[in-house]
Design a protein around this motif. Structure first.
Motif, PDB file in Angstrom:
ATOM      1  N   LYS A   1       0.860  -1.185   0.000  1.00  0.00           N
ATOM      2  CA  LYS A   1       0.000   0.000   0.000  1.00  0.00           C
ATOM      3  C   LYS A   1       0.892   1.229   0.000  1.00  0.00           C
ATOM      4  O   LYS A   1       1.275   1.742   1.058  1.00  0.00           O
ATOM      5  CB  LYS A   1      -0.916  -0.003   1.219  1.00  0.00           C
TER       6      LYS A   1
ATOM      7  N   ASP B   1       0.384   4.287  -0.467  1.00  0.00           N
ATOM      8  CA  ASP B   1      -0.148   5.486   0.186  1.00  0.00           C
ATOM      9  C   ASP B   1       0.202   5.515   1.673  1.00  0.00           C
ATOM     10  O   ASP B   1       0.331   6.595   2.264  1.00  0.00           O
ATOM     11  CB  ASP B   1      -1.669   5.553   0.013  1.00  0.00           C
ATOM     12  N   ASP B   2       0.333   4.337   2.275  1.00  0.00           N
ATOM     13  CA  ASP B   2       0.684   4.303   3.695  1.00  0.00           C
ATOM     14  C   ASP B   2       2.073   4.871   3.942  1.00  0.00           C
ATOM     15  O   ASP B   2       2.356   5.398   5.021  1.00  0.00           O
ATOM     16  CB  ASP B   2       0.623   2.866   4.226  1.00  0.00           C
ATOM     17  N   LEU B   3       2.952   4.770   2.952  1.00  0.00           N
ATOM     18  CA  LEU B   3       4.298   5.322   3.093  1.00  0.00           C
ATOM     19  C   LEU B   3       4.245   6.832   3.256  1.00  0.00           C
ATOM     20  O   LEU B   3       4.979   7.409   4.075  1.00  0.00           O
ATOM     21  CB  LEU B   3       5.137   4.946   1.870  1.00  0.00           C
TER      22      LEU B   3
ATOM     23  N   SER C   1       1.581   8.719   4.349  1.00  0.00           N
ATOM     24  CA  SER C   1       0.941   9.102   5.612  1.00  0.00           C
ATOM     25  C   SER C   1       1.846   8.805   6.803  1.00  0.00           C
ATOM     26  O   SER C   1       1.926   9.606   7.743  1.00  0.00           O
ATOM     27  CB  SER C   1      -0.395   8.363   5.758  1.00  0.00           C
ATOM     28  N   SER C   2       2.550   7.690   6.763  1.00  0.00           N
ATOM     29  CA  SER C   2       3.443   7.349   7.874  1.00  0.00           C
ATOM     30  C   SER C   2       4.627   8.310   7.943  1.00  0.00           C
ATOM     31  O   SER C   2       5.048   8.720   9.036  1.00  0.00           O
ATOM     32  CB  SER C   2       3.949   5.912   7.723  1.00  0.00           C
ATOM     33  N   THR C   3       5.154   8.689   6.808  1.00  0.00           N
ATOM     34  CA  THR C   3       6.277   9.634   6.790  1.00  0.00           C
ATOM     35  C   THR C   3       5.841  10.998   7.301  1.00  0.00           C
ATOM     36  O   THR C   3       6.549  11.644   8.089  1.00  0.00           O
ATOM     37  CB  THR C   3       6.837   9.758   5.373  1.00  0.00           C
TER      38      THR C   3
ATOM     39  N   SER D   1       3.442  11.625   9.347  1.00  0.00           N
ATOM     40  CA  SER D   1       3.229  11.534  10.785  1.00  0.00           C
ATOM     41  C   SER D   1       4.547  11.497  11.544  1.00  0.00           C
ATOM     42  O   SER D   1       4.704  12.148  12.585  1.00  0.00           O
ATOM     43  CB  SER D   1       2.411  10.275  11.094  1.00  0.00           C
TER      44      SER D   1
ATOM     45  N   GLN E   1       6.156  10.740  -1.306  1.00  0.00           N
ATOM     46  CA  GLN E   1       5.116  10.819  -2.326  1.00  0.00           C
ATOM     47  C   GLN E   1       5.643  10.341  -3.677  1.00  0.00           C
ATOM     48  O   GLN E   1       4.962   9.593  -4.398  1.00  0.00           O
ATOM     49  CB  GLN E   1       4.616  12.264  -2.435  1.00  0.00           C
TER      50      GLN E   1
ATOM     51  N   SER F   1       6.020   6.575  -3.553  1.00  0.00           N
ATOM     52  CA  SER F   1       4.717   5.921  -3.627  1.00  0.00           C
ATOM     53  C   SER F   1       4.186   5.917  -5.058  1.00  0.00           C
ATOM     54  O   SER F   1       3.698   4.891  -5.562  1.00  0.00           O
ATOM     55  CB  SER F   1       3.731   6.637  -2.699  1.00  0.00           C
TER      56      SER F   1
ATOM     57  N   GLU G   1       3.519   2.614  -7.537  1.00  0.00           N
ATOM     58  CA  GLU G   1       2.225   2.378  -8.187  1.00  0.00           C
ATOM     59  C   GLU G   1       2.385   2.268  -9.705  1.00  0.00           C
ATOM     60  O   GLU G   1       1.753   1.409 -10.345  1.00  0.00           O
ATOM     61  CB  GLU G   1       1.270   3.521  -7.841  1.00  0.00           C
TER      62      GLU G   1
ATOM     63  N   TYR H   1      12.367   1.871  -2.696  1.00  0.00           N
ATOM     64  CA  TYR H   1      12.474   1.874  -1.232  1.00  0.00           C
ATOM     65  C   TYR H   1      13.907   2.155  -0.786  1.00  0.00           C
ATOM     66  O   TYR H   1      14.129   2.836   0.226  1.00  0.00           O
ATOM     67  CB  TYR H   1      12.010   0.531  -0.671  1.00  0.00           C
TER      68      TYR H   1
END
Length: 264
Positions: A48, A50-52, A54-56, A58, A114, A117, A121, A192
């Motif tokens: 996922k 997108d989780d990368l 949001s986690s970054t 945060s 971003q 990510s 994708e 990554y």
């Protein structure tokens, strides 16, 4: 793995099975099992990207103050710094600069997340499209070869030739799908890896120096200022005690004068 690719893999597996059955033993089956191909294609289903992002965001404090506004720097450079000594003033200015640099790096790292990510994708979408296009082209060819094996007038005479043609087609298709999945996984790993490198650069940045002791030019706490030592007073020269005057020794008593001789 998209729904379309999953459906095409099912159709491809069925086409291979029908061709193998029609070859009457002329084709023993694919060297790479179709089930293994499905596992390779679907190995990215749990990713996922997108989780990368949001986690970054945060982790880097997306909800923290955005540099405190323009007034904070002016306040630090004005009232607060005017109350501090020179060394402490430089330290506070460095802390403010470090905070702004940290916010810039946080923004850059979120932007890198971003980009990572989006790249992942894109890689997944391109690999799925390549697999789907390949299988879509191979299935009709296998169906034609199967039909030839089942209905050609020559029958068993052409089985070895058709089986060889179909076997090579299946093996090449499976090899292409396998290589596509490997290239996809390598590209994702590189994404990554690059993002991890950028994270390491941010984490290895030097922190501000330890704040120095305030100088003593302030008036708020005069008791903390070192007072100049008083000049030493000249020591008085030691006075020698005067010896008491020696008393004169008592004079010896006067000797009595001889008595006058008696007159005759």
């Amino acid at each position: 793995m998209s729904t379309m690719v999953k459906s095409l893999l099912g159709d491809y597996s069925q086409a291979v099975s029908q061709f193998q059955a029609a070859s009457l033993g002329g084709y023993s089956g694919p060297s790479t099992p179709i089930g293994l191909l499905g596992d390779m294609v679907g190995s990215v289903d749990g990713i996922k990207p997108d989780d990368l992002v949001s986690s970054t965001a945060s982790a880097m404090g997306a909800r923290r103050p955005r540099r405190g506004g323009n007034g904070l720097r002016d306040f630090l450079l004005g009232t607060v710094l005017s109350l501090a000594g020179g060394a402490l003033m430089d330290h506070l200015r460095g802390v403010q600069d470090d905070f702004e640099k940290e916010r810039d790096e946080a923004d850059d790292l979120v932007e890198s997340a971003q980009q990572c990510s989006e790249a992942i994708e894109d890689v997944v979408d391109v690999s799925d499209s390549a697999v789907a296009e390949l299988i879509s082209a191979v299935i009709p060819l296998l169906n034609i070869l199967t039909l030839l094996l089942q209905r050609h007038p020559l029958g068993k005479a052409i089985v070895p030739m058709i089986s060889s043609i179909g076997g090579d087609l299946i093996d090449q298709t499976n090899d292409t799908i396998t290589q596509t999945c490997r290239d996809r996984d390598t590209a994702i790993e590189n994404c990554y890896g690059e993002f991890e490198r950028r994270c390491s650069e941010v984490c290895e940045r030097e922190l501000p120096e330890t704040p120095p002791e305030p100088e003593c030019g302030c008036e708020e706490k005069p008791k903390q200022c070192a007072q100049p030592e008083p000049e030493p007073k000249p020591k008085p020269e030691p006075c020698e005690p005067t010896k008491p005057a020696q008393s004169a020794e008592p004079a010896a008593p006067a000797q009595p004068s001889p008595a006058p001789a008696p007159s005759t």
